[in-house]
Motif scaffolding. Structure first.
Motif, PDB file in Angstrom:
ATOM      1  N   UNK A 134      41.538  13.314 139.955  1.00  0.00           N
ATOM      2  CA  UNK A 134      42.936  13.688 140.163  1.00  0.00           C
ATOM      3  C   UNK A 134      43.085  14.963 140.994  1.00  0.00           C
ATOM      4  N   UNK A 135      41.996  15.575 141.435  1.00  0.00           N
ATOM      5  CA  UNK A 135      42.036  16.884 142.066  1.00  0.00           C
ATOM      6  C   UNK A 135      42.968  17.003 143.251  1.00  0.00           C
ATOM      7  N   UNK A 136      43.059  15.970 144.102  1.00  0.00           N
ATOM      8  CA  UNK A 136      43.865  16.062 145.317  1.00  0.00           C
ATOM      9  C   UNK A 136      45.328  15.669 145.094  1.00  0.00           C
ATOM     10  N   UNK A 137      45.633  15.216 143.903  1.00  0.00           N
ATOM     11  CA  UNK A 137      47.004  14.774 143.639  1.00  0.00           C
ATOM     12  C   UNK A 137      47.952  15.974 143.572  1.00  0.00           C
ATOM     13  N   UNK A 138      49.182  15.778 144.042  1.00  0.00           N
ATOM     14  CA  UNK A 138      50.195  16.832 143.972  1.00  0.00           C
ATOM     15  C   UNK A 138      50.608  17.047 142.527  1.00  0.00           C
ATOM     16  N   UNK A 139      50.716  18.295 142.119  1.00  0.00           N
ATOM     17  CA  UNK A 139      51.043  18.599 140.727  1.00  0.00           C
ATOM     18  C   UNK A 139      52.410  18.065 140.324  1.00  0.00           C
ATOM     19  N   UNK A 140      53.368  18.058 141.264  1.00  0.00           N
ATOM     20  CA  UNK A 140      54.721  17.605 140.929  1.00  0.00           C
ATOM     21  C   UNK A 140      54.782  16.089 140.703  1.00  0.00           C
ATOM     22  N   UNK A 141      53.724  15.383 141.075  1.00  0.00           N
ATOM     23  CA  UNK A 141      53.706  13.930 140.912  1.00  0.00           C
ATOM     24  C   UNK A 141      53.099  13.494 139.582  1.00  0.00           C
ATOM     25  N   UNK A 142      52.772  14.428 138.712  1.00  0.00           N
ATOM     26  CA  UNK A 142      52.124  14.108 137.451  1.00  0.00           C
ATOM     27  C   UNK A 142      53.143  13.810 136.350  1.00  0.00           C
ATOM     28  N   UNK A 143      52.713  13.002 135.390  1.00  0.00           N
ATOM     29  CA  UNK A 143      53.531  12.763 134.202  1.00  0.00           C
ATOM     30  C   UNK A 143      53.420  13.966 133.268  1.00  0.00           C
ATOM     31  N   UNK A 144      54.243  13.980 132.223  1.00  0.00           N
ATOM     32  CA  UNK A 144      54.208  15.083 131.273  1.00  0.00           C
ATOM     33  C   UNK A 144      52.855  15.231 130.599  1.00  0.00           C
ATOM     34  N   UNK A 145      52.269  14.097 130.211  1.00  0.00           N
ATOM     35  CA  UNK A 145      50.961  14.143 129.573  1.00  0.00           C
ATOM     36  C   UNK A 145      49.873  14.634 130.513  1.00  0.00           C
ATOM     37  N   UNK A 146      49.956  14.244 131.782  1.00  0.00           N
ATOM     38  CA  UNK A 146      48.966  14.688 132.769  1.00  0.00           C
ATOM     39  C   UNK A 146      49.115  16.180 133.061  1.00  0.00           C
ATOM     40  N   UNK A 147      50.341  16.674 133.103  1.00  0.00           N
ATOM     41  CA  UNK A 147      50.553  18.109 133.311  1.00  0.00           C
ATOM     42  C   UNK A 147      49.961  18.913 132.153  1.00  0.00           C
ATOM     43  N   UNK A 148      50.123  18.384 130.950  1.00  0.00           N
ATOM     44  CA  UNK A 148      49.557  19.072 129.789  1.00  0.00           C
ATOM     45  C   UNK A 148      48.045  19.142 129.897  1.00  0.00           C
ATOM     46  N   UNK A 149      47.417  18.083 130.391  1.00  0.00           N
ATOM     47  CA  UNK A 149      45.959  18.066 130.564  1.00  0.00           C
ATOM     48  C   UNK A 149      45.520  19.049 131.652  1.00  0.00           C
ATOM     49  N   UNK A 150      46.306  19.150 132.721  1.00  0.00           N
ATOM     50  CA  UNK A 150      45.984  20.107 133.779  1.00  0.00           C
ATOM     51  C   UNK A 150      46.039  21.533 133.229  1.00  0.00           C
ATOM     52  N   UNK A 151      47.064  21.815 132.419  1.00  0.00           N
ATOM     53  CA  UNK A 151      47.174  23.138 131.810  1.00  0.00           C
ATOM     54  C   UNK A 151      45.969  23.435 130.916  1.00  0.00           C
ATOM     55  N   UNK A 152      45.498  22.435 130.195  1.00  0.00           N
ATOM     56  CA  UNK A 152      44.309  22.602 129.356  1.00  0.00           C
ATOM     57  C   UNK A 152      43.069  22.864 130.205  1.00  0.00           C
ATOM     58  N   UNK A 153      42.916  22.084 131.270  1.00  0.00           N
ATOM     59  CA  UNK A 153      41.754  22.255 132.145  1.00  0.00           C
ATOM     60  C   UNK A 153      41.755  23.636 132.781  1.00  0.00           C
ATOM     61  N   UNK A 154      42.924  24.109 133.194  1.00  0.00           N
ATOM     62  CA  UNK A 154      43.037  25.432 133.815  1.00  0.00           C
ATOM     63  C   UNK A 154      42.670  26.537 132.830  1.00  0.00           C
TER      64      UNK A 154
END
Length: 365
Positions: free
Chosen positions: A130-150
């Motif tokens: 998912x690295x190249x995907x735009x952050x604004x194109x993520x679902x709520x659950x995916x955004x939560x996972x990105x925040x965890x990864x960060x």
């Protein structure tokens, strides 16, 4: 099993905002590698306490120790902690990889090493590729996972979670609860969750601190909190608890004889009473909905039974909740029954036998 070492310790922690006393003498320890929750209603001080760990709030009195060190003079960016906020704080103009790697900007590692760290962190939270995907194109659950990864890419000793699932719908929220449990076991670090959702805390936590008005009312594992709440306030907040008036008739040899409305006289273990005033003879008997059982034709009670009238029926598919008034009780009690094949759902007004056990009762003086 050897008890894990202490990671966080609060010693008589107070926090004032002017005249408002937000934290009132907090004393608690959180163990290394533990999934710990701060649970309570809005305004109880749980987020303030979390922010004292992160370094976003100073304390007015007391000591906060992280891994044995007093962190009073340690700024937030120097503490071995990282936080996932309720809003996730994802940068919409950056890609997923840029968001996850944001904290590595000043890291001395090479670009290739940083990219590998980002890939590993994304894989850890189930977002490989998912690295190249735009952050604004993520679902709520995916955004939560990105925040965890960060947060995890910086390898903190403690991960702080400020109601990170509150913006998700019910189904996704339940799925993410399980994913967070698995993630915490995988990385093995201390997770501290702030939540007002009692079910979320019970599902996810090794231990829970229940807070009211800036104080910890009870700190225990989920089963102890549910089965042996120390106060009526804790009992009311954790799940559903029925209360009926009672009276202590006698006490000896570790046993207490009680007379309770709807149940009559029975004995219970002394350890299942929560003592207020030791000399008080008046008492309130508490019991959970699942500890009462409807007895259908020919079915025998495993312990005791009483008579009741059905006053309300709420059907949930897998479960039916009944409000039943036990004979002699001043008010109805909630009872839950699992809906299995062939078991009827009773109508309002039905007279029924109810099975119960003194061993499931908790007594509040």
């Amino acid at each position: 099993m050897t008890e894990k070492p202490t990671m966080i310790e609060f010693k008589d922690v107070h926090k004032y905002y002017g005249d408002y006393h937000a934290l009132r003498g907090i004393n608690a320890t959180i163990r290394a590698g533990e999934f710990f929750s701060l649970l309570g209603p809005s305004g109880c001080g749980k987020t303030t306490l979390l922010r004292t760990i992160a370094g976003f709030e100073g304390i007015s009195k007391g000591v906060v120790l992280i891994d044995g060190k007093d962190v009073a003079d340690v700024p937030a960016n120097k503490r071995p902690t990282n936080m996932v906020f309720q809003s996730y704080a994802i940068f919409p103009h950056l890609t997923v990889a840029e968001n996850v790697g944001f904290g590595l900007r000043k890291d001395p590692r090479s670009a290739a090493e940083k990219a590998k760290a980002v890939e590993d962190s994304l894989a850890m939270v189930g977002l490989a590729g998912f690295g190249k995907r735009a952050a604004h194109a993520l679902s709520g659950g995916q955004r939560q996972r990105v925040a965890l990864a960060r947060a995890l890419i910086l390898k903190p000793k403690v991960l702080l979670l400020d109601e990170p699932l509150s913006a998700l719908d019910k189904k996704l929220r339940e799925n993410m609860q399980v994913e967070l449990i698995k993630l915490q076991r995988q990385v093995g670090i201390t997770f501290i969750l702030v939540t007002h959702d009692q079910e979320e805390a019970l599902v996810m936590s090794d231990r829970i601190a229940v807070m009211f008005e800036g104080q910890i009312a009870q700190l225990a594992d989920p089963e102890t909190l549910y089965r042996l709440p120390k106060t009526r306030a804790v009992a009311n907040f954790i799940g559903t608890m029925n209360f009926l008036p009672g009276k202590i008739m006698s006490s000896s040899g570790g046993r207490v004889e009680v007379e309770a409305a709807g149940f009559g006289r029975f004995e219970m273990d002394e350890e299942r009473q929560v003592t207020g005033e030791p000399t008080a003879t008046g008492a309130t008997v508490g019991f959970r909905p699942e500890t009462l059982t409807l007895l259908f034709d020919g079915q025998q009670a495993t312990d005791r039974e009483c008579m009741a009238t059905v006053e309300e029926v709420v059907y949930y598919g897998d479960m039916t909740y009944y409000d039943v008034r036990l004979d002699g009780a001043p008010e109805a009690s909630r009872l839950s029954m699992r809906n299995v094949f062939g078991r009827p759902v009773l109508d309002i007004g039905t007279r029924t036998r109810v099975g119960w056990s003194p061993g499931a009762m908790v007594m509040f003086r």
